[in-house]
Design an enzyme around this catalytic site. Structure first.
Site, PDB file in Angstrom:
ATOM      1  N   CYS A  26       0.798  -1.216   0.000  1.00 44.35           N
ATOM      2  CA  CYS A  26       0.000   0.000   0.000  1.00 44.35           C
ATOM      3  C   CYS A  26       0.834   1.271   0.000  1.00 44.35           C
ATOM      4  O   CYS A  26       1.962   1.283   0.474  1.00 44.35           O
ATOM      5  CB  CYS A  26      -0.884   0.053   1.248  1.00 44.35           C
ATOM      6  N   GLY A  52       1.422  -0.008  -5.058  1.00 44.98           N
ATOM      7  CA  GLY A  52       0.184  -0.768  -5.178  1.00 44.98           C
ATOM      8  C   GLY A  52      -0.494  -0.464  -6.488  1.00 44.98           C
ATOM      9  O   GLY A  52      -0.718   0.707  -6.792  1.00 44.98           O
ATOM     10  N   ASN A 126      -1.337   1.165   5.572  1.00 43.71           N
ATOM     11  CA  ASN A 126      -0.186   0.477   4.988  1.00 43.71           C
ATOM     12  C   ASN A 126       0.452  -0.338   6.111  1.00 43.71           C
ATOM     13  O   ASN A 126       0.873   0.231   7.120  1.00 43.71           O
ATOM     14  CB  ASN A 126       0.810   1.501   4.430  1.00 43.71           C
ATOM     15  N   GLY A 127       0.514  -1.656   5.923  1.00 40.17           N
ATOM     16  CA  GLY A 127       1.084  -2.499   6.974  1.00 40.17           C
ATOM     17  C   GLY A 127       0.271  -3.750   7.129  1.00 40.17           C
ATOM     18  O   GLY A 127      -0.530  -4.102   6.254  1.00 40.17           O
ATOM     19  N   CYS A 260      11.578  -1.367   7.982  1.00 38.17           N
ATOM     20  CA  CYS A 260      11.718  -2.450   7.002  1.00 38.17           C
ATOM     21  C   CYS A 260      12.916  -2.175   6.085  1.00 38.17           C
ATOM     22  O   CYS A 260      12.892  -1.229   5.294  1.00 38.17           O
ATOM     23  CB  CYS A 260      10.450  -2.550   6.169  1.00 38.17           C
ATOM     24  N   TYR A 266      14.397  -2.581  -2.204  1.00 42.15           N
ATOM     25  CA  TYR A 266      13.539  -2.781  -3.368  1.00 42.15           C
ATOM     26  C   TYR A 266      12.271  -1.932  -3.417  1.00 42.15           C
ATOM     27  O   TYR A 266      11.941  -1.374  -4.457  1.00 42.15           O
ATOM     28  CB  TYR A 266      13.161  -4.274  -3.439  1.00 42.15           C
ATOM     29  N   CYS A 461      12.858 -11.280   7.161  1.00 41.28           N
ATOM     30  CA  CYS A 461      12.720 -12.215   6.028  1.00 41.28           C
ATOM     31  C   CYS A 461      14.075 -12.767   5.594  1.00 41.28           C
ATOM     32  O   CYS A 461      14.141 -13.724   4.827  1.00 41.28           O
ATOM     33  CB  CYS A 461      11.980 -11.560   4.866  1.00 41.28           C
TER      34      CYS A 461
HETATM   35  S1  SF4 Z   1      10.134  -9.176   7.211  1.00 41.74           S
HETATM   36 FE1  SF4 Z   1      11.351  -8.337   5.479  1.00 41.74          FE
HETATM   37  S2  SF4 Z   1       9.873  -7.301   4.151  1.00 41.74           S
HETATM   38 FE2  SF4 Z   1       8.875  -7.629   6.143  1.00 41.74          FE
HETATM   39  S3  SF4 Z   1       9.211  -5.742   7.333  1.00 41.74           S
HETATM   40 FE3  SF4 Z   1      10.878  -7.143   7.851  1.00 41.74          FE
HETATM   41  S4  SF4 Z   1      12.533  -6.659   6.380  1.00 41.74           S
HETATM   42 FE4  SF4 Z   1      10.631  -5.757   5.588  1.00 41.74          FE
END
Ligand code: SF4
Length: 486
Positions: A26, A52, A126-127, A260, A266, A461
């Protein structure tokens, strides 16, 4: 080179070029105190289209009533002069949304506009709320009826139930129960309210334009309308903008900051300032660090456009190898493009990317991308570069292997579909049929965003260290949660 693992081939080939990516879900834009509020919001959403592409909406107010226009498609598809004319007033909030196939329905398009005992209110989010399934079950047990499958609606139900008198106190009390990532905009007839979760997962910035206040996801939206960047909405901050001006409160207990890091890698536009840093600068640093860590003898550096370009420039600067445009992207292919039939399948990748034979032929190519998700796209692109005559193809990735899904507002495949969750770098290299594969290290990623201790960024991630425990969900709830996102 050894042949690719056939089980991998079978399990990953069904996914298309566009789907082999993490997707931001978003983008937000809000304005208070400008006579052209809906038009400005339309322009702001245009600048945020990369966040988005499946639905867009604007709610606007004139001090008495709120009106809403939203629909499926790009900002340009949803809005026209005629629809914007239906949105009079000097205040507005807007939203663009990416969604997974399962919930690509108009009822999930935002903003939502509801009427409750407190009056009308619109919301854009957003989130992702990690405990939304639990809260939703509690609310439904107490009689609430939901009109969408979105976690955002939970916040509205909590707000409607709040007994606090002041608007900002009612909003804060509803957010007190939610856990996870939220950058939020609310609009009532009297006020614009913005709120950001205490971890600060997703960006949210404040701008000014001729006395009007703007709140939006990225500074590129401010640039488009010639607004001035003032500051970020701080993690855990709620700001209220109304006829009395702007006031700020910090109603939540503080939490460790967890921006994040993928916004730098990206998601965000390279011309934006995100978490106080220029995104392009971060990407160049990621590329420089990648070159230091994964040097290979080669002739040319080629980016997979667009998101690989910044890192490729950095890699080129650090390695001394020339950066050249070996792949050209077609920017005019929408997500609704009809895929070619069997006989034309080789056209699949070329619809979006075309190799420049003069750059590639007979050369050892370093191919730079920001991430590998399932591996299917990387494999097709490596093949395409080889078909264009490359002597060697060395793939370099400007982030660590993505081993886990995101629970904080990014659309990711299930863990089992992430190739790096179950395969080594060597195995992935064989699957994508590269001569070599190198990823940026976790330490290198953090160094490139000037956070060597990892105190300010979420890297879950890549690292598996989730800043907000997903263990608030039990096993069956987690399955429901993942099913909803699948
Ligand atoms: S898990 Fe990855 S994509 Fe999600 S907030 Fe954390 S760094 Fe960002």
């Amino acid at each position: 080179m050894t042949p690719a693992d056939p089980t991998l081939t079978a399990s990953f080939v069904r996914h298309g070029l566009d789907d082999d990516r993490f997707h931001d879900q978003c983008g937000l834009f809000g304005v208070f105190g400008h006579p052209e509020a809906a038009h400005l919001t339309y322009m702001g959403l245009y600048a945020l289209q990369h966040r988005g592409q499946e639905s867009a909406g604007i709610a606007a107010g004139d001090g008495r009533a709120l009106r809403l226009e939203k629909g499926m498609g790009l900002v340009n598809d949803v809005f026209s002069e005629a629809t914007l004319a239906q949105l009079p007033g000097d205040r507005a909030i807007g939203h663009v949304r990416y969604s997974t196939a399962g919930d690509t329905v108009a009822s999930n398009a935002q903003p939502y506009l509801i009427e409750c005992h407190r009056g009308p209110i619109a919301i854009g989010h957003n989130g992702n709320i990690v405990n939304a399934p639990i809260l939703r079950r509690e609310l439904e047990a107490a009689g609430s009826i939901f009109g969408s499958t979105s976690d955002t609606e939970v916040i509205l139900h909590l707000y409607a139930r709040s007994h606090r008198e002041r608007l900002e106190d009612a909003i804060a009390s509803s957010l007190y129960k939610v856990m996870g990532a939220f950058s939020l905009l609310f609009l009532t007839p009297e006020a614009l309210v913005a709120a950001r979760d205490p971890w600060g997962f997703r960006p949210l910035v404040i701008g000014r334009l001729n006395g009007a206040t703007i709140v939006t996801s990225e500074t590129c939206a401010l640039d488009l309308i010639d607004a001035e960047y003032v500051r970020d909405v701080e993690p855990g901050e709620v700001i209220v903008v109304d006829a009395d001006g702007l006031r700020s409160l910090k109603p939540f207990p503080p939490e460790p900051t967890a921006h994040c890091v993928f916004e730098h890698v990206y998601f965000a536009r390279p011309d934006s300032l995100v978490f106080g840093r220029t995104v392009l600068d971060s990407r160049i640093k990621l590329g420089r660090q990648l070159a230091r860590e994964t040097h290979v003898a080669a002739d040319v550096v080629v980016a997979i456009p667009d998101s690989g370009v910044g890192a490729a420039l950095g890699y080129s600067e650090e390695s001394g190898l020339p950066f050249e445009w070996g792949l050209i992207r077609n920017h005019y292919v929408g997500r609704t493009f009809i895929q070619p039939r069997q006989g034309l399948r080789s056209a699949g990748v070329k619809i979006k990317l075309n190799p420049v034979r003069q750059v590639i032929e007979g050369r050892r190519v370093v191919l730079i991308d920001d991430s590998i998700v399932r591996g299917t796209t990387s494999r097709k692109i490596v093949q395409m570069v080889r078909d264009a005559g490359a002597r060697e193809v060395h793939v370099r990735i400007s982030s660590p292997p993505t081993t886990g899904p995101c629970y904080y507002g990014i659309d990711t495949p299930l863990k089992s579909e992430l190739i790096a969750s179950s395969h080594s770098v060597e195995e992935i290299g064989r699957f994508i049929e590269a001569d070599s594969l190198g990823y940026l290290s976790h330490e290198g990623l953090l160094a490139a965003v000037s956070d060597p201790e990892g105190r300010r960024h979420c890297t879950a991630c890549f690292s598996g260290r989730y800043p907000v425990a997903v263990s608030v969900l039990d096993e069956s709830q987690l399955r429901l949660f993942e099913k909803a996102r699948a």
